[in-house]
Design a protein around this motif. Structure first.
Motif, PDB file in Angstrom:
ATOM      1  N   GLY A  42      42.862  46.866  42.505  1.00  0.00           N
ATOM      2  CA  GLY A  42      42.514  46.765  40.984  1.00  0.00           C
ATOM      3  C   GLY A  42      42.273  45.357  40.574  1.00  0.00           C
ATOM      4  O   GLY A  42      42.005  45.134  39.395  1.00  0.00           O
ATOM      5  N   GLY A  43      42.332  44.534  41.356  1.00  0.00           N
ATOM      6  CA  GLY A  43      42.200  42.968  40.966  1.00  0.00           C
ATOM      7  C   GLY A  43      43.191  42.672  39.846  1.00  0.00           C
ATOM      8  O   GLY A  43      42.813  41.850  39.044  1.00  0.00           O
ATOM      9  N   GLU A  44      44.319  43.199  39.953  1.00  0.00           N
ATOM     10  CA  GLU A  44      45.356  42.968  39.263  1.00  0.00           C
ATOM     11  C   GLU A  44      45.655  41.439  38.768  1.00  0.00           C
ATOM     12  O   GLU A  44      45.932  40.776  39.667  1.00  0.00           O
ATOM     13  CB  GLU A  44      46.886  43.364  39.956  1.00  0.00           C
ATOM     14  CG  GLU A  44      46.888  44.798  39.769  1.00  0.00           C
ATOM     15  CD  GLU A  44      46.941  45.695  38.463  1.00  0.00           C
ATOM     16  OE1 GLU A  44      47.823  44.840  37.629  1.00  0.00           O
ATOM     17  OE2 GLU A  44      46.621  46.566  38.436  1.00  0.00           O
ATOM     18  N   ARG A 102      39.598  55.860  36.379  1.00  0.00           N
ATOM     19  CA  ARG A 102      38.731  54.709  36.225  1.00  0.00           C
ATOM     20  C   ARG A 102      38.363  54.413  37.709  1.00  0.00           C
ATOM     21  O   ARG A 102      39.265  54.330  38.683  1.00  0.00           O
ATOM     22  CB  ARG A 102      39.145  53.699  35.399  1.00  0.00           C
ATOM     23  CG  ARG A 102      40.700  53.293  35.865  1.00  0.00           C
ATOM     24  CD  ARG A 102      41.125  52.096  34.585  1.00  0.00           C
ATOM     25  NE  ARG A 102      42.661  51.905  35.103  1.00  0.00           N
ATOM     26  CZ  ARG A 102      42.782  50.426  35.445  1.00  0.00           C
ATOM     27  NH1 ARG A 102      41.758  49.735  35.596  1.00  0.00           N
ATOM     28  NH2 ARG A 102      43.985  50.213  35.712  1.00  0.00           N
ATOM     29  N   TRP A 103      37.571  53.345  37.999  1.00  0.00           N
ATOM     30  CA  TRP A 103      36.941  52.876  39.087  1.00  0.00           C
ATOM     31  C   TRP A 103      37.828  51.505  39.344  1.00  0.00           C
ATOM     32  O   TRP A 103      37.972  50.794  38.333  1.00  0.00           O
ATOM     33  CB  TRP A 103      35.493  52.418  39.162  1.00  0.00           C
ATOM     34  CG  TRP A 103      34.612  53.757  39.424  1.00  0.00           C
ATOM     35  CD1 TRP A 103      33.800  54.277  38.213  1.00  0.00           C
ATOM     36  CD2 TRP A 103      34.605  54.459  40.275  1.00  0.00           C
ATOM     37  NE1 TRP A 103      33.270  55.596  38.752  1.00  0.00           N
ATOM     38  CE2 TRP A 103      33.764  55.553  40.024  1.00  0.00           C
ATOM     39  CE3 TRP A 103      34.751  54.505  41.851  1.00  0.00           C
ATOM     40  CZ2 TRP A 103      33.397  56.424  40.882  1.00  0.00           C
ATOM     41  CZ3 TRP A 103      34.773  55.384  42.450  1.00  0.00           C
ATOM     42  CH2 TRP A 103      33.772  56.437  42.289  1.00  0.00           C
ATOM     43  N   LEU A 104      38.010  51.001  40.568  1.00  0.00           N
ATOM     44  CA  LEU A 104      38.852  49.987  40.598  1.00  0.00           C
ATOM     45  C   LEU A 104      38.090  49.069  41.641  1.00  0.00           C
ATOM     46  O   LEU A 104      37.940  49.441  42.720  1.00  0.00           O
ATOM     47  CB  LEU A 104      40.484  50.360  41.147  1.00  0.00           C
ATOM     48  CG  LEU A 104      41.109  51.124  40.163  1.00  0.00           C
ATOM     49  CD1 LEU A 104      42.478  51.625  40.625  1.00  0.00           C
ATOM     50  CD2 LEU A 104      41.315  50.376  38.718  1.00  0.00           C
ATOM     51  N   ASP A 105      38.503  47.747  41.455  1.00  0.00           N
ATOM     52  CA  ASP A 105      38.033  46.785  42.449  1.00  0.00           C
ATOM     53  C   ASP A 105      39.046  46.544  43.411  1.00  0.00           C
ATOM     54  O   ASP A 105      40.257  46.543  42.982  1.00  0.00           O
ATOM     55  CB  ASP A 105      37.408  45.601  41.721  1.00  0.00           C
ATOM     56  CG  ASP A 105      36.304  45.568  40.828  1.00  0.00           C
ATOM     57  OD1 ASP A 105      35.755  46.740  40.827  1.00  0.00           O
ATOM     58  OD2 ASP A 105      35.964  44.917  40.111  1.00  0.00           O
ATOM     59  N   SER A 106      38.661  45.828  44.464  1.00  0.00           N
ATOM     60  CA  SER A 106      39.829  44.941  45.042  1.00  0.00           C
ATOM     61  C   SER A 106      39.397  43.684  45.511  1.00  0.00           C
ATOM     62  O   SER A 106      38.046  43.411  45.611  1.00  0.00           O
ATOM     63  CB  SER A 106      39.790  45.616  46.835  1.00  0.00           C
ATOM     64  OG  SER A 106      40.568  46.863  46.807  1.00  0.00           O
ATOM     65  N   VAL A 107      40.238  42.827  45.114  1.00  0.00           N
ATOM     66  CA  VAL A 107      39.952  41.297  45.270  1.00  0.00           C
ATOM     67  C   VAL A 107      40.551  40.777  46.519  1.00  0.00           C
ATOM     68  O   VAL A 107      41.825  41.217  46.916  1.00  0.00           O
ATOM     69  CB  VAL A 107      40.373  40.647  43.939  1.00  0.00           C
ATOM     70  CG1 VAL A 107      40.677  38.906  44.215  1.00  0.00           C
ATOM     71  CG2 VAL A 107      39.847  41.098  42.718  1.00  0.00           C
ATOM     72  N   TYR A 108      39.722  40.006  47.166  1.00  0.00           N
ATOM     73  CA  TYR A 108      40.399  39.351  48.391  1.00  0.00           C
ATOM     74  C   TYR A 108      40.487  37.932  48.369  1.00  0.00           C
ATOM     75  O   TYR A 108      39.494  37.291  47.807  1.00  0.00           O
ATOM     76  CB  TYR A 108      39.349  39.588  49.680  1.00  0.00           C
ATOM     77  CG  TYR A 108      39.314  41.008  50.112  1.00  0.00           C
ATOM     78  CD1 TYR A 108      39.834  41.331  51.553  1.00  0.00           C
ATOM     79  CD2 TYR A 108      38.653  42.036  49.364  1.00  0.00           C
ATOM     80  CE1 TYR A 108      40.011  42.665  51.981  1.00  0.00           C
ATOM     81  CE2 TYR A 108      38.743  43.487  50.082  1.00  0.00           C
ATOM     82  CZ  TYR A 108      39.441  43.680  51.212  1.00  0.00           C
ATOM     83  OH  TYR A 108      39.363  44.911  51.863  1.00  0.00           O
ATOM     84  N   ALA A 136      47.772  48.321  41.672  1.00  0.00           N
ATOM     85  CA  ALA A 136      48.058  47.396  42.684  1.00  0.00           C
ATOM     86  C   ALA A 136      48.087  48.320  44.117  1.00  0.00           C
ATOM     87  O   ALA A 136      47.623  47.756  45.091  1.00  0.00           O
ATOM     88  CB  ALA A 136      49.468  46.723  42.624  1.00  0.00           C
ATOM     89  N   SER A 137      48.450  49.354  43.951  1.00  0.00           N
ATOM     90  CA  SER A 137      48.393  50.277  45.372  1.00  0.00           C
ATOM     91  C   SER A 137      47.395  51.315  45.078  1.00  0.00           C
ATOM     92  O   SER A 137      47.354  51.960  43.928  1.00  0.00           O
ATOM     93  CB  SER A 137      49.580  50.779  45.592  1.00  0.00           C
ATOM     94  OG  SER A 137      49.529  51.947  46.673  1.00  0.00           O
ATOM     95  N   PHE A 138      46.454  51.663  45.994  1.00  0.00           N
ATOM     96  CA  PHE A 138      45.508  52.526  45.980  1.00  0.00           C
ATOM     97  C   PHE A 138      46.207  53.989  46.318  1.00  0.00           C
ATOM     98  O   PHE A 138      45.456  54.873  46.299  1.00  0.00           O
ATOM     99  CB  PHE A 138      44.334  52.234  46.764  1.00  0.00           C
ATOM    100  CG  PHE A 138      43.232  51.329  45.805  1.00  0.00           C
ATOM    101  CD1 PHE A 138      43.759  50.674  44.712  1.00  0.00           C
ATOM    102  CD2 PHE A 138      42.006  51.016  46.371  1.00  0.00           C
ATOM    103  CE1 PHE A 138      42.904  49.905  44.180  1.00  0.00           C
ATOM    104  CE2 PHE A 138      41.278  50.467  45.686  1.00  0.00           C
ATOM    105  CZ  PHE A 138      41.533  49.690  44.657  1.00  0.00           C
ATOM    106  N   ASP A 139      47.389  54.012  46.767  1.00  0.00           N
ATOM    107  CA  ASP A 139      47.994  55.287  46.962  1.00  0.00           C
ATOM    108  C   ASP A 139      48.046  56.044  45.753  1.00  0.00           C
ATOM    109  O   ASP A 139      48.232  55.416  44.639  1.00  0.00           O
ATOM    110  CB  ASP A 139      49.464  55.037  47.506  1.00  0.00           C
ATOM    111  CG  ASP A 139      49.507  54.537  49.177  1.00  0.00           C
ATOM    112  OD1 ASP A 139      48.558  55.217  49.889  1.00  0.00           O
ATOM    113  OD2 ASP A 139      50.485  54.258  49.588  1.00  0.00           O
ATOM    114  N   THR A 140      47.971  57.354  45.738  1.00  0.00           N
ATOM    115  CA  THR A 140      48.418  58.187  44.534  1.00  0.00           C
ATOM    116  C   THR A 140      49.548  58.713  44.810  1.00  0.00           C
ATOM    117  O   THR A 140      49.895  59.661  43.657  1.00  0.00           O
ATOM    118  CB  THR A 140      46.979  59.083  44.328  1.00  0.00           C
ATOM    119  OG1 THR A 140      46.878  59.890  45.632  1.00  0.00           O
ATOM    120  CG2 THR A 140      45.701  58.249  44.177  1.00  0.00           C
TER     121      THR A 140
END
Length: 192
Positions: A132-134, A161-167, A37-41
């Motif tokens: 992540g398009g959770e 893994r690659w992650l999408d962002s859903v708006y 949900a967060s792209f922070d690592t």
């Protein structure tokens, strides 16, 4: 501000205080370390969380915490979608629920109150950027009236893994059906 509802999923909502930073940082850390949900690592520190609370509150934007008894079980805030002046009427929501309280209606309660307070502030659009398009977050926002506004494919990489962002987006108050009472600060080009 304090609100509450009866029912199994209900909690008391109040404005965030700087003293809440340790609990909020712990909730956020769990999402950073185990979710997309967060792209922070790297999770925010308590000091960084204190600064975020101060910054949002100084601007008058809503920052809510959900409590059950004396425990903070979730939080949500709205911040201007982008920092350029013309974005001054669009906000982005952020909602995080403590992992042992997910699925109990806390996210719905927080988002409903956040929409109300963001509208009262004067925001006209709310954008959800769902890392992540959770699916649970997409479902929550859809349930609250947000519509799909786009998907950015493979813009993040986390956990190998690659992650999408859903708006997703919802109009607040009058949305774009009327001009606001104030215009954003705009720099005018020099006259020739």
């Amino acid at each position: 501000m304090e609100t509450g509802e009866s029912g199994a999923g209900s909690c008391v909502l109040r404005s965030a205080e700087v003293g809440d930073a340790a609990a909020l940082a712990a909730i956020y850390a769990a999402h950073v370390e185990s979710g997309s949900a967060s792209f922070d690592t790297v999770p925010r520190t308590v000091a960084e969380t204190e600064e975020k609370i101060r910054d949002i509150r100084e601007k008058g934007w809503p920052f809510l915490v959900a409590t059950r008894g004396s425990e903070i079980v979730g939080y949500a805030y709205a911040s201007q979608f982008r920092d350029r002046p013309a974005y001054g009427f669009a906000c982005e929501d952020s909602i995080y629920v403590r992992s042992d309280h997910v699925g109990q209606g806390i996210g719905s309660q927080l988002l409903a109150a956040l929409i109300t307070q963001s509208t009262a502030f004067g925001f006209r659009q709310m954008i959800a950027v769902i890392g992540g398009g959770e699916p649970a977050s997409v479902a929550l926002h859809g349930k609250m009236g947000f519509e799909h506004a786009g998907r950015m494919r493979s813009v993040g990489r986390k956990f190998g893994r690659w992650l999408d962002s859903v708006y997703m987006q919802i109009a607040l108050g009058e949305g774009d059906s009327s001009a606001p009472k104030r215009e954003p600060d705009e720099r005018k080009a020099p006259s020739k």
